[in-house]
Structure formats: C-alpha cells, structure tokens
Design a protein around this motif. Structure first.
Motif, short mmCIF file in Angstrom:
data_model
loop_
_atom_site.label_atom_id
_atom_site.label_comp_id
_atom_site.label_asym_id
_atom_site.label_seq_id
_atom_site.Cartn_x
_atom_site.Cartn_y
_atom_site.Cartn_z
N VAL A 1 -19.13 -97.62 79.56
CA VAL A 1 -17.98 -98.28 80.37
C VAL A 1 -17.90 -99.72 79.92
CG1 VAL A 1 -16.97 -98.60 82.40
CG2 VAL A 1 -18.30 -96.51 82.07
N ILE A 2 -18.92 -100.33 79.89
CA ILE A 2 -18.92 -101.84 79.49
C ILE A 2 -18.41 -102.07 78.18
CG2 ILE A 2 -20.25 -103.84 79.18
CD1 ILE A 2 -22.42 -102.87 81.33
N ALA A 3 -18.75 -101.35 77.15
CA ALA A 3 -18.44 -101.62 75.80
C ALA A 3 -17.16 -101.19 75.96
CB ALA A 3 -19.23 -100.68 74.98
N SER A 4 -16.51 -99.91 76.38
CA SER A 4 -15.10 -99.94 76.30
C SER A 4 -14.05 -101.19 77.29
CB SER A 4 -14.95 -98.81 77.08
OG SER A 4 -15.75 -97.52 76.63
N PHE A 5 -14.79 -101.81 78.13
CA PHE A 5 -14.16 -102.75 78.64
C PHE A 5 -14.04 -103.84 77.95
CE2 PHE A 5 -14.12 -106.42 81.50
CZ PHE A 5 -12.75 -106.32 82.29
N ILE A 6 -14.91 -104.33 77.23
CA ILE A 6 -14.94 -105.36 76.32
C ILE A 6 -14.04 -105.21 75.19
CG2 ILE A 6 -16.31 -106.64 74.64
CD1 ILE A 6 -18.72 -106.40 76.36
N LEU A 7 -13.93 -103.81 74.61
CA LEU A 7 -13.00 -103.69 73.63
C LEU A 7 -11.58 -103.69 74.20
CD1 LEU A 7 -12.74 -102.70 70.67
CD2 LEU A 7 -13.16 -100.30 71.52
N LEU A 8 -11.58 -103.32 75.41
CA LEU A 8 -10.07 -103.32 76.06
C LEU A 8 -9.68 -104.85 75.93
CD1 LEU A 8 -7.69 -102.25 77.54
CD2 LEU A 8 -8.93 -102.21 79.58
N LEU A 9 -10.59 -105.70 76.31
CA LEU A 9 -10.16 -107.06 76.31
C LEU A 9 -9.85 -107.63 74.86
CD1 LEU A 9 -12.93 -108.78 78.78
CD2 LEU A 9 -10.37 -108.01 79.02
N ILE A 10 -10.44 -107.18 74.04
CA ILE A 10 -10.50 -107.41 72.44
C ILE A 10 -8.97 -107.08 72.04
CG2 ILE A 10 -10.95 -107.33 70.23
CD1 ILE A 10 -13.74 -107.23 71.17
N THR A 11 -8.71 -105.75 72.63
CA THR A 11 -7.27 -105.27 72.28
C THR A 11 -6.11 -106.15 72.69
OG1 THR A 11 -8.38 -103.13 72.14
CG2 THR A 11 -5.77 -103.24 72.16
N VAL A 12 -6.39 -106.49 73.99
CA VAL A 12 -5.45 -107.23 74.82
C VAL A 12 -5.11 -108.58 73.92
CG1 VAL A 12 -4.68 -108.68 76.83
CG2 VAL A 12 -5.69 -106.25 76.85
N ALA A 13 -6.45 -109.34 73.59
CA ALA A 13 -6.22 -110.59 73.04
C ALA A 13 -5.69 -110.35 71.37
CB ALA A 13 -7.79 -110.96 72.69
N GLY A 14 -6.05 -109.25 70.84
CA GLY A 14 -5.27 -109.26 69.61
C GLY A 14 -3.82 -108.84 69.77
N PHE A 15 -3.43 -108.38 70.80
CA PHE A 15 -2.06 -107.91 71.05
C PHE A 15 -1.24 -109.26 71.17
CE2 PHE A 15 1.37 -107.62 74.30
CZ PHE A 15 2.13 -106.57 73.71
N LEU A 16 -1.89 -110.38 71.87
CA LEU A 16 -1.25 -111.34 72.33
C LEU A 16 -1.08 -112.06 71.30
CD1 LEU A 16 -2.79 -112.49 75.62
CD2 LEU A 16 -0.51 -111.74 75.48
N ILE A 17 -1.87 -112.57 70.45
CA ILE A 17 -2.31 -113.32 69.17
C ILE A 17 -1.13 -112.50 67.94
CG2 ILE A 17 -3.69 -113.86 66.92
CD1 ILE A 17 -5.98 -113.83 68.99
N SER A 18 -1.19 -111.07 67.87
CA SER A 18 -0.30 -110.55 66.82
C SER A 18 1.30 -110.86 67.40
CB SER A 18 -0.48 -108.96 66.90
OG SER A 18 0.37 -108.61 66.16
N THR A 19 1.38 -110.65 68.64
CA THR A 19 2.90 -111.02 69.15
C THR A 19 3.07 -112.38 68.84
OG1 THR A 19 2.29 -109.47 70.84
CG2 THR A 19 4.10 -110.98 71.14
N GLY A 20 2.42 -113.43 68.98
CA GLY A 20 2.84 -114.93 68.70
C GLY A 20 2.75 -115.19 67.20
N SER A 21 2.11 -114.49 66.36
CA SER A 21 1.86 -114.89 65.07
C SER A 21 3.27 -114.50 64.18
CB SER A 21 0.76 -114.29 64.37
OG SER A 21 -0.27 -114.69 65.06
N GLY A 22 3.39 -115.37 63.27
CA GLY A 22 4.70 -115.07 62.30
C GLY A 22 5.22 -116.36 61.82
N GLU A 23 6.45 -116.23 61.03
CA GLU A 23 7.06 -117.46 60.89
C GLU A 23 7.15 -118.69 61.89
OE1 GLU A 23 10.43 -116.93 58.28
OE2 GLU A 23 9.41 -115.32 56.91
N MET A 24 7.52 -117.84 63.06
CA MET A 24 7.68 -118.95 64.11
C MET A 24 6.53 -118.44 65.21
SD MET A 24 10.81 -118.87 67.25
CE MET A 24 10.35 -119.55 68.72
N TYR A 25 5.72 -119.40 65.19
CA TYR A 25 4.22 -119.27 65.80
C TYR A 25 4.69 -119.51 67.49
CZ TYR A 25 -0.38 -119.84 68.03
OH TYR A 25 -1.33 -119.98 68.76
N ILE A 26 4.21 -118.51 68.27
CA ILE A 26 4.34 -118.75 69.62
C ILE A 26 2.86 -118.59 70.34
CG2 ILE A 26 5.30 -117.66 71.78
CD1 ILE A 26 7.42 -116.40 69.90
N SER A 27 2.39 -119.34 70.99
CA SER A 27 1.11 -119.68 71.34
C SER A 27 0.69 -118.35 72.42
CB SER A 27 0.79 -120.80 72.56
OG SER A 27 1.40 -120.86 73.60
#
Length: 350
Positions: free
Chosen positions: A22-48
C-alpha cells in the motif's frame, strides 16, 4: 509477520494488500501525479507545475488554458489510460499463463488490433482522406481485431485444454502473421494513410482530442474495475492447473474470460495510442518487484507503472528532439527490447 489491509467491494468481493505494498503504491501514485504536472507544463511553451495547477483549477491565463486543454491534456490522458490498460492486460496474461514472457505484444493481440485499425483507416477513407464513418467505431474495430487474434491463438493452442507454453508459442506465430497483414494493407492502401498508419503502429498519442478521450476513458475505467473485481480468479490461475481444479474452479472458462478481458484492454489502448510495445511486458515485472505477486497489489501498481511509462515516453518524444515529434513507442521499445532479451536469457538459465 506481515500485516495486511483488507479491501472490500460489496459482500462478495474482497482482497488483501500488504501494508508495504500500500505504501509503495501510494508513493508511485505521487510520482504519477508529479509526472502528470511536469508533462502538462513541458513543451515549447513552458508552464510551471504551480501554474498548471492554477490553470486546472480555473485561474490560469487564457493562453495557458488553450495550450493545456486543447493540446497537451488530451494526449496525456490518453497516454495514462493506454499505459494502464496495457500494463493490466500484461499482468493478467502473465498470471494466467504463468510465463514471464507473456504480454499482449507476444500473444499477437496488439498486432491483431493493429490490423483492424489499419483496415479501418484504409477501407473507410474517402479520396480527401476523411473518414466516411464515425471514429466511435474505432475501439470496437480494434477490439474485434485483438479478439480474432486471441481466438486464433486460443483455438490453435487447444489440446485437451490450453497449455500456457502452447499459448506463448502460437501467440508469437500469430503476431508475425498479423504484422505481415498490416504491412500488406499499408502497401495496397492510399499513400497518405500508409505514412499515418506507420506512425500509429509505432505507437503515438500525437493529435488526439477530447473526442477520443471521451471514448477511451469510460471503456478503460470499466475494464480496469472488472479487472480489480477478478483479482481472486487471477490469484487462483497462478496456483497451477491441478490446484486450481482441486479448488473447484472451472479452469478453462475462467481462462477464456481473463483472455477476453486482457484482449478488450489491449484493443481500447491500441485504438487510440497505437501499437505501443513492451509496456504490458515491463510494467507487471516492475510491479512484482515492488509489491510481490498477489494481484490485489500487483494490478494497481502495474497500472500506475504503465501510465508513467507511456506518459514519460510521450514527454521525451515531444521535447527531447523538438520541434520533431518522436512516437512514444520508439522509447518504450528502446527500453523494452533489451528487457525482453534479458528475460529470455534469464528464463533459459533458470
């Protein structure tokens, strides 16, 4: 002594998860959310990441809303659902067949869906390149293609029941056959569809829209829920044929149901994300190392890992070589092919 948490869905459905899982899955969920935010903001126009959150909450600038909602978010959501679907499909197949090499790619399901989608693009396009029927039929076509491939594998592997080893060997042959059909369709079809199909076969979420999201999301959510409900069946399949039959299980019916479930997951993912390879092979193995082999923990962990793999592959593909767009499947294959060779070498020496 291990400590477990019980999850219940109604009175008939329950499964155990190790607290560490459960702990491992929760940490992985946080990584997924962080990756989602970084991916959404990355590109030719960077958004923090902070501005991404503000935009998602409705307080971003007009330009940020256009970039995020119109261009980036649909492809990221498709990548997430496709990765989850392929990873769970691979986990189901590996548990059912009890073979670490099993995956939708190896058993020909991905290739079967690819034949169906390329046929769809070739047969239902007018001279201007526009589709003559609704794209809403595309997931159904991909599902039918994957189902036909799975059916051929199942029938040809049947000999007083279905042997896991025969399923893998026949699956490799059917996969090669389906790839040959796909190449033939690309050669005889319109040239503009051939180039489009070639990128799609490699695996790409480029150019997807909210229309595709609205089709894939309910399909994937429903099938992922059914997969969680079927955890007990998967755990029993891993015990082996004799123990499963001794437990009173209708082994072949259960195996057919799980095969169709993994086929449906694969068909939906391939319909909109293309033939992204090796996710269904890698994610379950990674999840097994993190949380063990019990499917109550394995399935959600594999789903998150699959989502992260496809999302990050898409992120690298659209940023590393900008302004060029490299299909996500190129990067999953670059990781997955050596991993597949490693598994073959390990299984040979075990």
């Amino acid at each position: 002594m291990r400590k477990y948490i019980t999850f219940r869905i109604g009175k008939q459905i329950s499964f155990l998860m190790d607290k560490k899982a459960v702990i491992a899955s929760f940490i992985l969920l946080l990584i997924t959310v962080a990756g989602f935010l970084i991916s959404t903001g990355s590109g030719e126009m960077y958004i923090s990441p902070v501005d991404v959150i503000h935009t998602l909450l409705g307080s971003g600038s007009e330009m940020e809303e256009v970039v995020i909602y119109s261009f980036r978010l649909p492809r990221i959501v498709i990548a997430l659902f496709a990765g989850m679907s392929l990873a769970v499909a691979g986990a189901i197949l590996q548990g059912m067949i009890r073979n670490p090499l099993a995956s939708p790619d190896v058993l020909g399901m991905t290739s079967g869906a690819a034949v169906a989608v390329v046929s769809f693009l070739t047969l239902f396009s007018d001279k201007n390149g526009s589709l003559t029927i609704s794209i809403h039929w595309l997931p159904l076509g991909a599902f039918l293609g994957a189902t036909i491939a799975a059916f051929l594998v199942y029938v040809l592997a049947w000999k007083k029941g279905v042997s896991p080893i025969r399923l893998v060997l026949i699956g490799i042959g059917i996969s090669a056959l389906m790839q040959a059909f796909t190449t033939l369709l690309m050669l005889i079809g319109p040239i503009y569809r051939a180039s489009q199909a070639n990128v799609w076969i490699t695996g790409s979420v480029y150019g997807v829209s909210w229309k595709q999201v609205s089709i894939l999301a309910p399909w994937a959510v429903l099938l992922l829920l059914i997969s969680l409900i079927s955890v007990r069946q998967m755990n029993i399949q891993e015990l082996g044929d004799e123990l499963a039959i001794g437990a009173g299980v209708s082994l072949q019916k259960q195996r057919l149901f799980l095969l169709l479930l993994s086929t449906a997951l694969t068909g939906g993912a391939v319909a909109f994300a293309g033939g992204i390879g090796f996710v269904g092979l890698m994610a379950p193995h990674m999840a097994r190392r993190l949380v063990g082999s019990s499917f109550g923990a394995l399935l959600p962990t594999a789903a998150l890992l699959g989502a992260v793999l496809v999302m990050l592959a898409d992120l690298v593909g659209r940023t590393l070589f900008a302004p060029l767009e490299i299909p996500a499947g190129v990067f999953t294959a670059a990781i997955g092919a050596p991993y597949f060779i490693y598994l073959l070498y390990k299984s040979r020496n075990s």
